[in-house]
Design an enzyme around this catalytic site. Structure first.
Site, PDB file in Angstrom:
ATOM      1  N   ARG A 195      -0.175  -9.026  13.149  1.00 37.56           N
ATOM      2  CA  ARG A 195      -1.427  -8.090  12.141  1.00 37.56           C
ATOM      3  C   ARG A 195      -2.093  -8.453  11.573  1.00 37.56           C
ATOM      4  O   ARG A 195      -3.100  -8.502  11.437  1.00 37.56           O
ATOM      5  CB  ARG A 195       0.418  -6.652  12.384  1.00 37.56           C
ATOM      6  CG  ARG A 195       0.683  -6.003  12.982  1.00 37.56           C
ATOM      7  CD  ARG A 195       1.350  -5.838  12.830  1.00 37.56           C
ATOM      8  NE  ARG A 195       2.079  -5.041  11.293  1.00 37.56           N
ATOM      9  CZ  ARG A 195       2.691  -4.443  10.484  1.00 37.56           C
ATOM     10  NH1 ARG A 195       4.182  -5.543  11.235  1.00 37.56           N
ATOM     11  NH2 ARG A 195       3.409  -3.962   9.427  1.00 37.56           N
ATOM     12  N   ARG A 207     -10.094   0.656   8.647  1.00 36.10           N
ATOM     13  CA  ARG A 207      -9.315  -0.603   8.647  1.00 36.10           C
ATOM     14  C   ARG A 207     -10.023  -1.441   9.531  1.00 36.10           C
ATOM     15  O   ARG A 207      -9.554  -2.573   9.757  1.00 36.10           O
ATOM     16  CB  ARG A 207      -8.310   0.036   9.939  1.00 36.10           C
ATOM     17  CG  ARG A 207      -6.805  -0.443  10.192  1.00 36.10           C
ATOM     18  CD  ARG A 207      -6.173  -1.037   9.097  1.00 36.10           C
ATOM     19  NE  ARG A 207      -5.036  -1.791   9.789  1.00 36.10           N
ATOM     20  CZ  ARG A 207      -3.872  -0.750   9.916  1.00 36.10           C
ATOM     21  NH1 ARG A 207      -3.511   0.365   8.373  1.00 36.10           N
ATOM     22  NH2 ARG A 207      -2.275  -1.092   9.687  1.00 36.10           N
ATOM     23  N   LYS A 252       0.670  -1.263   0.115  1.00 40.24           N
ATOM     24  CA  LYS A 252      -0.032   0.357   0.176  1.00 40.24           C
ATOM     25  C   LYS A 252       1.035   1.178  -0.237  1.00 40.24           C
ATOM     26  O   LYS A 252       0.844   2.201  -1.150  1.00 40.24           O
ATOM     27  CB  LYS A 252      -0.874   0.176   0.830  1.00 40.24           C
ATOM     28  CG  LYS A 252      -2.460  -1.268   1.583  1.00 40.24           C
ATOM     29  CD  LYS A 252      -3.013  -0.812   2.194  1.00 40.24           C
ATOM     30  CE  LYS A 252      -2.466  -0.669   3.529  1.00 40.24           C
ATOM     31  NZ  LYS A 252      -2.008  -2.454   4.102  1.00 40.24           N
ATOM     32  N   ARG A 269      11.570  -6.369   5.046  1.00 39.42           N
ATOM     33  CA  ARG A 269      10.677  -4.837   4.742  1.00 39.42           C
ATOM     34  C   ARG A 269      11.923  -3.714   6.022  1.00 39.42           C
ATOM     35  O   ARG A 269      12.364  -4.201   7.833  1.00 39.42           O
ATOM     36  CB  ARG A 269       9.694  -4.245   6.103  1.00 39.42           C
ATOM     37  CG  ARG A 269       8.974  -3.223   5.271  1.00 39.42           C
ATOM     38  CD  ARG A 269       8.289  -3.164   4.838  1.00 39.42           C
ATOM     39  NE  ARG A 269       7.286  -2.925   6.246  1.00 39.42           N
ATOM     40  CZ  ARG A 269       5.868  -2.611   5.817  1.00 39.42           C
ATOM     41  NH1 ARG A 269       5.304  -2.553   4.491  1.00 39.42           N
ATOM     42  NH2 ARG A 269       4.829  -2.703   6.784  1.00 39.42           N
TER      43      ARG A 269
HETATM   44  P1  ADP Z   1       0.514  -2.137   8.165  1.00 34.27           P
HETATM   45  O1  ADP Z   1      -0.516  -2.045   7.345  1.00 34.27           O
HETATM   46  O2  ADP Z   1       1.888  -1.915   7.756  1.00 34.27           O
HETATM   47  O3  ADP Z   1       0.459  -2.795   8.710  1.00 34.27           O
HETATM   48  P2  ADP Z   1       0.588   0.726   8.886  1.00 34.27           P
HETATM   49  O4  ADP Z   1       1.902   1.955   9.017  1.00 34.27           O
HETATM   50  O5  ADP Z   1      -0.838   0.868   8.216  1.00 34.27           O
HETATM   51  O6  ADP Z   1       1.034  -1.306   8.602  1.00 34.27           O
HETATM   52  O7  ADP Z   1       0.260   0.648  10.377  1.00 34.27           O
HETATM   53  C1  ADP Z   1       0.736   0.301  11.684  1.00 34.27           C
HETATM   54  C2  ADP Z   1      -0.165   0.416  13.103  1.00 34.27           C
HETATM   55  O8  ADP Z   1      -0.987   1.230  13.148  1.00 34.27           O
HETATM   56  C3  ADP Z   1      -1.606  -0.966  12.842  1.00 34.27           C
HETATM   57  O9  ADP Z   1      -0.870  -1.829  12.961  1.00 34.27           O
HETATM   58  C4  ADP Z   1      -2.280  -0.396  13.909  1.00 34.27           C
HETATM   59  O10 ADP Z   1      -2.089  -0.878  15.549  1.00 34.27           O
HETATM   60  C5  ADP Z   1      -1.658   1.408  13.878  1.00 34.27           C
HETATM   61  N1  ADP Z   1      -3.069   1.714  13.056  1.00 34.27           N
HETATM   62  C6  ADP Z   1      -2.881   2.261  11.859  1.00 34.27           C
HETATM   63  N2  ADP Z   1      -3.646   2.463  11.341  1.00 34.27           N
HETATM   64  C7  ADP Z   1      -4.504   1.968  11.799  1.00 34.27           C
HETATM   65  C8  ADP Z   1      -6.102   2.860  11.511  1.00 34.27           C
HETATM   66  N3  ADP Z   1      -6.499   2.808  10.876  1.00 34.27           N
HETATM   67  N4  ADP Z   1      -7.057   1.681  12.629  1.00 34.27           N
HETATM   68  C9  ADP Z   1      -6.169   1.101  13.752  1.00 34.27           C
HETATM   69  N5  ADP Z   1      -4.582   1.113  13.948  1.00 34.27           N
HETATM   70  C10 ADP Z   1      -4.569   1.776  13.171  1.00 34.27           C
END
Ligand code: ADP
Ligand code: ZN
Length: 214
Positions: free
Chosen positions: A171, A88, A13, A127
């Site tokens: 995750r 999410r 993404k 990564r």
């Molecule tokens: P990835 O998509 O690689 O798992 P992100 O950088 O998008 O990682 O997100 C890292 C962390 O930030 C998630 O595991 C969560 O804890 C938090 N997070 C990010 N975006 C959201 C969201 N829209 N809702 C809830 N938690 C979020």
């Protein structure tokens, strides 16, 4: 362009979003980057979010909606935006629908980046991310020119705290339970673009075709 990018952690993404911003000046909005910056700065938001993030759990919807409501009204979003990592959960998607309605914004589509699980696991463990600008590297396929130093901004390139094997597995579980249902949600609305995403270049090409800017 105004797009949502959906996909498992490691689906690309962030990489795709960065490639798309170069096309028409749309901004990438990554809730993960916003939260990591808040944790680094030690703000109230950061303090609230940190524990959830380190465990690989989702941050509560109310915190996220507050961030997004503010972010989407900033001036740079007028040119267009790519939502990376948001929504999410189904409640976030429902709230986003209402928010976009209120702001009079229409999305072009919702891109679903489909990547096989083996590819995802391999990508996440190799990564590396720039602490300062969020640029993404890979120790095997795309290392920074100088080890540990960001090519773009000179920041420190590190392995994220939630990229241990345990947090990665958590995750992926959270994704399957809470985020994967969004595919059906947007499919029903006729907004879903399902794309095989093993190659990010190919994904960008398909998105451009769909937007008619090929
Ligand atoms: P990835 O998509 O690689 O798992 P992100 O950088 O998008 O990682 O997100 C890292 C962390 O930030 C998630 O595991 C969560 O804890 C938090 N997070 C990010 N975006 C959201 C969201 N829209 N809702 C809830 N938690 C979020
Ligand atoms: Zn950087």
């Amino acid at each position: 362009m105004r797009l949502i990018l959906l996909g498992a952690p490691g689906a690309g993404k962030g990489t795709v979003a960065k490639m798309l911003t170069d096309i028409d000046g749309s901004v990438q909005i990554s809730t993960g980057d916003i939260l990591r910056a808040a944790v680094k700065e030690g703000t109230e938001l950061g303090k609230e979010a940190q524990g959830y993030m380190e465990r690989g759990e989702l941050v509560p919807d109310s915190l996220i909606m507050g961030i997004m409501e503010e972010r989407l009204q900033q001036d740079d979003c007028k040119q267009g935006f790519l939502l990376d990592g948001f929504p999410r959960t189904i409640p976030q998607a429902e709230e986003l629908d209402k928010l976009l309605d209120r702001l009079g914004i229409t999305l072009d589509g919702v891109v679903n980046l489909n990547v096989p699980r083996e590819v995802i696991l391999d990508r996440l463990t190799t990564r590396r991310t720039c602490e300062d600008c969020g640029a993404i590297y890979n120790v095997k396929s795309n290392p920074p020119k100088v080890e540990g130093v960001c090519d773009k901004c000179g920041g420190k390139v590190v392995q994220r705290a939630d990229e241990t094997e345990e947090a990665i597995s958590k995750r992926l579980d959270v994704f399957n339970e809470q985020t994967a249902p969004l595919v059906g949600y947007y499919e029903k609305k006729g907004m879903l673009w399902d794309i095989n995403a093993t190659s990010s270049d190919e994904v960008v090409k398909i998105i451009k075709e769909k937007l008619g800017i090929a």
